[in-house]
Design a protein around this motif. Sequence first.
Motif, PDB file in Angstrom:
ATOM      1  N   ASN A   1       0.847  -1.095  -0.012  1.00  0.00           N
ATOM      2  CA  ASN A   1      -0.044   0.076   0.089  1.00  0.00           C
ATOM      3  C   ASN A   1       1.065   1.487  -0.008  1.00  0.00           C
ATOM      4  O   ASN A   1       0.366   2.263  -0.420  1.00  0.00           O
ATOM      5  CB  ASN A   1      -1.109  -0.058   1.281  1.00  0.00           C
ATOM      6  CG  ASN A   1      -2.268  -0.910   0.950  1.00  0.00           C
ATOM      7  OD1 ASN A   1      -2.744  -1.620   1.956  1.00  0.00           O
ATOM      8  ND2 ASN A   1      -2.566  -1.093  -0.325  1.00  0.00           N
TER       9      ASN A   1
ATOM     10  N   ARG B   1      -9.240 -12.473  -4.008  1.00  0.00           N
ATOM     11  CA  ARG B   1      -7.982 -12.532  -3.671  1.00  0.00           C
ATOM     12  C   ARG B   1      -7.605 -12.496  -2.515  1.00  0.00           C
ATOM     13  O   ARG B   1      -8.215 -11.425  -1.611  1.00  0.00           O
ATOM     14  CB  ARG B   1      -7.110 -11.901  -4.705  1.00  0.00           C
ATOM     15  CG  ARG B   1      -7.003 -10.333  -4.899  1.00  0.00           C
ATOM     16  CD  ARG B   1      -6.250  -9.529  -5.711  1.00  0.00           C
ATOM     17  NE  ARG B   1      -6.715  -8.067  -5.527  1.00  0.00           N
ATOM     18  CZ  ARG B   1      -7.565  -7.730  -6.525  1.00  0.00           C
ATOM     19  NH1 ARG B   1      -7.898  -8.214  -7.546  1.00  0.00           N
ATOM     20  NH2 ARG B   1      -7.917  -6.354  -6.558  1.00  0.00           N
TER      21      ARG B   1
ATOM     22  N   SER C   1      -4.329 -11.021  -1.628  1.00  0.00           N
ATOM     23  CA  SER C   1      -3.529  -9.673  -1.709  1.00  0.00           C
ATOM     24  C   SER C   1      -2.284  -9.672  -0.326  1.00  0.00           C
ATOM     25  O   SER C   1      -2.274  -8.846   0.432  1.00  0.00           O
ATOM     26  CB  SER C   1      -4.675  -8.459  -1.350  1.00  0.00           C
ATOM     27  OG  SER C   1      -5.172  -8.436  -2.332  1.00  0.00           O
TER      28      SER C   1
HETATM   29  C1  IPE Z   1      -5.605  -5.421   0.460  1.00  0.00           C
HETATM   30  O1  IPE Z   1      -6.447  -4.458  -0.191  1.00  0.00           O
HETATM   31  C2  IPE Z   1      -4.856  -4.786   1.832  1.00  0.00           C
HETATM   32  C3  IPE Z   1      -5.852  -3.999   2.825  1.00  0.00           C
HETATM   33  C4  IPE Z   1      -7.174  -4.290   2.951  1.00  0.00           C
HETATM   34  C5  IPE Z   1      -5.248  -3.446   3.846  1.00  0.00           C
HETATM   35  P1  IPE Z   1      -5.744  -3.716  -1.382  1.00  0.00           P
HETATM   36  O2  IPE Z   1      -6.976  -2.900  -2.077  1.00  0.00           O
HETATM   37  O3  IPE Z   1      -4.590  -3.163  -1.207  1.00  0.00           O
HETATM   38  O4  IPE Z   1      -5.669  -5.021  -2.479  1.00  0.00           O
HETATM   39  P2  IPE Z   1      -5.543  -5.065  -3.896  1.00  0.00           P
HETATM   40  O5  IPE Z   1      -4.609  -4.129  -4.559  1.00  0.00           O
HETATM   41  O6  IPE Z   1      -7.041  -4.701  -4.428  1.00  0.00           O
HETATM   42  O7  IPE Z   1      -5.004  -6.656  -4.226  1.00  0.00           O
END
Ligand code: IPE
Length: 255
Positions: A82, A208, A210
Amino acid sequence: MLNFFGSKKSENVAVEDIHIDLNNIPKHIAIIMDGNGRWAKERMLPRTMGHKAGVEAIREIVKECSKLGIKYLTLYAFSTENWVRPNEEVNALMNLLVQYLRNEFKELDKNNVVINHIGDISKLPKICQDELIDAYNNTKDNTGLTLNLALNYGGRDELLRAFKKIYENITEGRLSKEDINENTLSSYLDTKGMPDPDIIIRPSGEQRLSNFLLWQCAYSEFWYSNIKWPDFKKEDLHKAIYDFQNRDRRFGGVK
Ligand code: IPE
Ligand code: IPE
Ligand code: MG
């Protein structure tokens, strides 16, 4: 059996009459708190407003988990990936974390919650680290729910940190190759001493992981919902637990 009635107003799963078996409550629930940005976009608000609403949604879920006697709740709040988001969004998330800990500490402590964290917090701003460490030190003797806030958390990063520690202990003679089994590796992870999650909940429609709890979720049940995290209510939690209780967990065996 406890009878929960919930009436839904939004796109949520229809929950009318959910029977949760209090004798089969999951020990560990893990939630990927996703969909804050889309929640804000739908309302033509800045993404940071979605994160603010997402933090608000935490209160009800933590309270309900405590009430149901769940021992561990892990909330994925900020991943190792992130950081690539715009600075403004990352800063807003860090500020929200500090505000959350300051605003909720009393209530969480009163409810006997241990405020724990997982992930490599050494990369977080110092003020976040200090608040997290204080919150843990001041609640570590509580005996109710353990709330794991996953911050700068990545399953791969956690495994790499574990491997490096194991290597160090081997080269310095504290550990031998023969000592290494699944339990040993588990004990080097941030979730040391905790049961693996029974359910992984992911709102917002994505299917997924993640990079969440890669080692620990070997036999977790997945539960997805289209609802965005800021709209996630205790009725959704009940539905996830109800579904979990009706899954057939075989752990590789036959029934
Ligand atoms: C996963 O969400 C991380 C958190 C909820 C903290 P993301 O939004 O970052 O994941 P992706 O990018 O859709 O895989
Ligand atoms: C989850 O919501 C919060 C974090 C990852 C920090 P998102 O910000 O990923 O929301 P969407 O996926 O863009 O809707
Ligand atoms: Mg997302």
